[in-house]
Design an enzyme around this catalytic site. Sequence first.
Site, PDB file in Angstrom:
ATOM      1  N   THR A  45       0.829  -1.212   0.000  1.00 26.78           N
ATOM      2  CA  THR A  45       0.000   0.000   0.000  1.00 26.78           C
ATOM      3  C   THR A  45       0.864   1.263   0.000  1.00 26.78           C
ATOM      4  OG1 THR A  45      -1.405   1.289   1.493  1.00 26.78           O
ATOM      5  CG2 THR A  45      -0.117  -0.401   2.511  1.00 26.78           C
ATOM      6  N   ASP A  46       0.271   2.378  -0.431  1.00 23.35           N
ATOM      7  CA  ASP A  46       0.994   3.664  -0.364  1.00 23.35           C
ATOM      8  C   ASP A  46       1.107   4.163   1.079  1.00 23.35           C
ATOM      9  OD1 ASP A  46      -1.697   4.327   0.012  1.00 23.35           O
ATOM     10  OD2 ASP A  46      -1.701   5.989  -1.430  1.00 23.35           O
ATOM     11  N   GLU A  47       0.322   3.546   1.996  1.00 22.19           N
ATOM     12  CA  GLU A  47       0.312   4.048   3.378  1.00 22.19           C
ATOM     13  C   GLU A  47       1.659   3.854   4.077  1.00 22.19           C
ATOM     14  OE1 GLU A  47      -3.226   3.402   5.636  1.00 22.19           O
ATOM     15  OE2 GLU A  47      -4.438   3.087   3.842  1.00 22.19           O
ATOM     16  N   LYS A  81       2.389  -3.401   7.269  1.00 17.17           N
ATOM     17  CA  LYS A  81       2.625  -3.576   5.830  1.00 17.17           C
ATOM     18  C   LYS A  81       4.070  -3.187   5.496  1.00 17.17           C
ATOM     19  CE  LYS A  81       0.174  -4.679   2.962  1.00 17.17           C
ATOM     20  NZ  LYS A  81      -0.196  -6.040   2.446  1.00 17.17           N
ATOM     21  N   TYR A 109      -1.532  -0.582  11.075  1.00 18.76           N
ATOM     22  CA  TYR A 109      -1.706  -1.231   9.768  1.00 18.76           C
ATOM     23  C   TYR A 109      -0.522  -0.927   8.851  1.00 18.76           C
ATOM     24  CZ  TYR A 109      -3.222  -1.724   4.891  1.00 18.76           C
ATOM     25  OH  TYR A 109      -3.267  -2.034   3.549  1.00 18.76           O
TER      26      TYR A 109
HETATM   27  N1  LIG Z   1      -8.042  -1.855  -0.193  1.00 17.19           N
HETATM   28  C1  LIG Z   1      -7.127  -0.990  -0.568  1.00 17.19           C
HETATM   29  O1  LIG Z   1      -7.463   0.171  -0.844  1.00 17.19           O
HETATM   30  C2  LIG Z   1      -5.686  -1.399  -0.694  1.00 17.19           C
HETATM   31  C3  LIG Z   1      -4.786  -0.498  -1.285  1.00 17.19           C
HETATM   32  C4  LIG Z   1      -3.454  -0.902  -1.453  1.00 17.19           C
HETATM   33  C5  LIG Z   1      -3.033  -2.145  -1.019  1.00 17.19           C
HETATM   34  N2  LIG Z   1      -3.922  -2.985  -0.426  1.00 17.19           N
HETATM   35  C6  LIG Z   1      -3.440  -4.323  -0.027  1.00 17.19           C
HETATM   36  O2  LIG Z   1      -4.076  -5.264  -0.872  1.00 17.19           O
HETATM   37  C7  LIG Z   1      -4.307  -6.472  -0.163  1.00 17.19           C
HETATM   38  C8  LIG Z   1      -5.768  -6.844  -0.223  1.00 17.19           C
HETATM   39  O3  LIG Z   1      -6.545  -5.778   0.322  1.00 17.19           O
HETATM   40  P1  LIG Z   1      -8.139  -5.850   0.368  1.00 17.19           P
HETATM   41  O4  LIG Z   1      -8.630  -4.471   0.477  1.00 17.19           O
HETATM   42  O5  LIG Z   1      -8.621  -6.732  -0.719  1.00 17.19           O
HETATM   43  O6  LIG Z   1      -8.321  -6.574   1.778  1.00 17.19           O
HETATM   44  P2  LIG Z   1      -9.552  -7.407   2.350  1.00 17.19           P
HETATM   45  O7  LIG Z   1      -9.532  -7.145   3.815  1.00 17.19           O
HETATM   46  O8  LIG Z   1     -10.795  -7.149   1.566  1.00 17.19           O
HETATM   47  O9  LIG Z   1      -9.140  -8.916   2.058  1.00 17.19           O
HETATM   48  C9  LIG Z   1      -8.122  -9.574   2.741  1.00 17.19           C
HETATM   49  C10 LIG Z   1      -8.312 -11.070   2.538  1.00 17.19           C
HETATM   50  O10 LIG Z   1      -7.257 -11.736   3.244  1.00 17.19           O
HETATM   51  C11 LIG Z   1      -7.820 -12.827   3.971  1.00 17.19           C
HETATM   52  N3  LIG Z   1      -6.992 -13.074   5.155  1.00 17.19           N
HETATM   53  C12 LIG Z   1      -6.843 -12.272   6.250  1.00 17.19           C
HETATM   54  N4  LIG Z   1      -6.018 -12.854   7.144  1.00 17.19           N
HETATM   55  C13 LIG Z   1      -5.615 -14.027   6.589  1.00 17.19           C
HETATM   56  C14 LIG Z   1      -4.750 -15.070   7.025  1.00 17.19           C
HETATM   57  N5  LIG Z   1      -4.127 -15.002   8.223  1.00 17.19           N
HETATM   58  N6  LIG Z   1      -4.546 -16.129   6.208  1.00 17.19           N
HETATM   59  C15 LIG Z   1      -5.174 -16.205   4.999  1.00 17.19           C
HETATM   60  N7  LIG Z   1      -6.015 -15.267   4.545  1.00 17.19           N
HETATM   61  C16 LIG Z   1      -6.234 -14.182   5.332  1.00 17.19           C
HETATM   62  C17 LIG Z   1      -9.229 -12.371   4.339  1.00 17.19           C
HETATM   63  O11 LIG Z   1     -10.080 -13.474   4.620  1.00 17.19           O
HETATM   64  C18 LIG Z   1      -9.640 -11.605   3.091  1.00 17.19           C
HETATM   65  O12 LIG Z   1     -10.244 -12.444   2.147  1.00 17.19           O
HETATM   66  C19 LIG Z   1      -3.791  -6.242   1.253  1.00 17.19           C
HETATM   67  O13 LIG Z   1      -2.496  -6.775   1.337  1.00 17.19           O
HETATM   68  C20 LIG Z   1      -3.776  -4.728   1.396  1.00 17.19           C
HETATM   69  O14 LIG Z   1      -2.790  -4.315   2.307  1.00 17.19           O
HETATM   70  C21 LIG Z   1      -5.244  -2.643  -0.257  1.00 17.19           C
END
Ligand SMILES: NC(=O)c1ccc[n+]([C@@H]2O[C@H](COP(=O)([O-])OP(=O)(O)OC[C@H]3O[C@@H](n4cnc5c(N)ncnc54)[C@H](O)[C@@H]3O)[C@@H](O)[C@H]2O)c1
Length: 347
Positions: free
Chosen positions: A130-132, A159, A155
């Site tokens: 993430t950009d965070e 990350k 968080y």
């Molecule tokens: N949502 C955003 O805006 C955003 C932006 C940049 C990066 N990201 C990154 O992208 C990735 C996905 O984000 P998202 O928004 O889809 O998240 P989300 O919370 O919707 O999904 C996360 C998934 O991971 C699974 N999970 C959690 N803990 C787990 C574990 N211990 N073992 C196996 N599975 C597990 C959950 O069941 C869920 O399906 C993350 O790594 C997040 O940091 C998200």
Amino acid sequence: MNLLITGGAGFIGSHVVRLFVKNYPNYHIYNLDLLTYAGNLENLKDIENQPNYTFIQGDIANEGFINGLFEKHKFERIIHLAAESHVDRSINDPLAFVKTNIMGTVILLNAFKMLWLDNYTDKLFYHISTDEVYGSLGDSGFFTEDTSYDPNSPYSASKAGSDHFVRAYGETYGLPYIITNCSNNYGPNQFPEKLIPLFINNIIHNKPLPVYGDGNYTRDWLFVIDHARAIDIAFHEGKLGETYNIGGFNEWKNIDLVKLLCAQMDIELQREKGTSEKLITFVKDRPGHDLRYAIDPSKIKNELGWTPSLTFEEGLEKTIRWYLDNEEWLNNVTSGDYQNYYQKQYN
Ligand SMILES: NC(=O)c1ccc[n+]([C@@H]2O[C@H](COP(=O)([O-])OP(=O)(O)OC[C@H]3O[C@@H](n4cnc5c(N)ncnc54)[C@H](O)[C@@H]3O)[C@@H](O)[C@H]2O)c1
């Protein structure tokens, strides 16, 4: 190719799984997901019976289980998205974030390393971040791939820690990796604790729209399918050992975004202009709240030829339509535990 995608039942992961299952019939895609509150197999109903797709329920932080899984399936490539992903939850329970985001990532790195030892030809560990991790910007400037890490929330710290471990495994053990750091995503299937789906849901039900502080926090927004497209391109064309920033060229102050959303919702719900905006209420700020994030995505644009395909207005319209057309999905995920979480967070 045996491709492991972690967190594939979540918001971004489900779009990535769908894209790979559909576009690459010669890859076998294993979706490993613990199915926490954020994971939902409903997100993948349309592809669950495809012959090149297998779902596995399990925890990336369970070392014995992960080592056994790698031994059994000999994953050649990994796209690692599984994470605890919500800043507010990380403030209430930082250890859960350390366990999944840091321990889980290191356990996957170790399993990958033990499986292939030094024979890394055609192998890849692709880590989604993430950009965070870059912390907060003032009124000007952009995050580039060279910006120092300066995370402020549990968080983003977790990350950042996971990114450092991926890079360290590359430097120390020669493990082939790519990292991408993306800005805020929005779109279908996002759990309604994050701003856009939370507010769509509240507007539908005429509930207050809790805007943190003065609403001047600024974020860059990207439609989730454009993120999945960027992941596809970086996975196939990215250079090993590199980081790419992914962003939407699309900065919004929260309050302006909420007003745009309200205006679009009034049109979609055929309510009188200005009806939804009356629901805006300013609430006590989140501690450690970063003022502004803004990504400079020139590297992925210039080197890999990726740009977003939709404007924000188009993406938002598609998103609103999806939530209105998928009321059952929304009702299912907002029952039970969600209500307890919501009460605790906002009341
Ligand atoms: N949502 C955003 O805006 C955003 C932006 C940049 C990066 N990201 C990154 O992208 C990735 C996905 O984000 P998202 O928004 O889809 O998240 P989300 O919370 O919707 O999904 C996360 C998934 O991971 C699974 N999970 C959690 N803990 C787990 C574990 N211990 N073992 C196996 N599975 C597990 C959950 O069941 C869920 O399906 C993350 O790594 C997040 O940091 C998200």
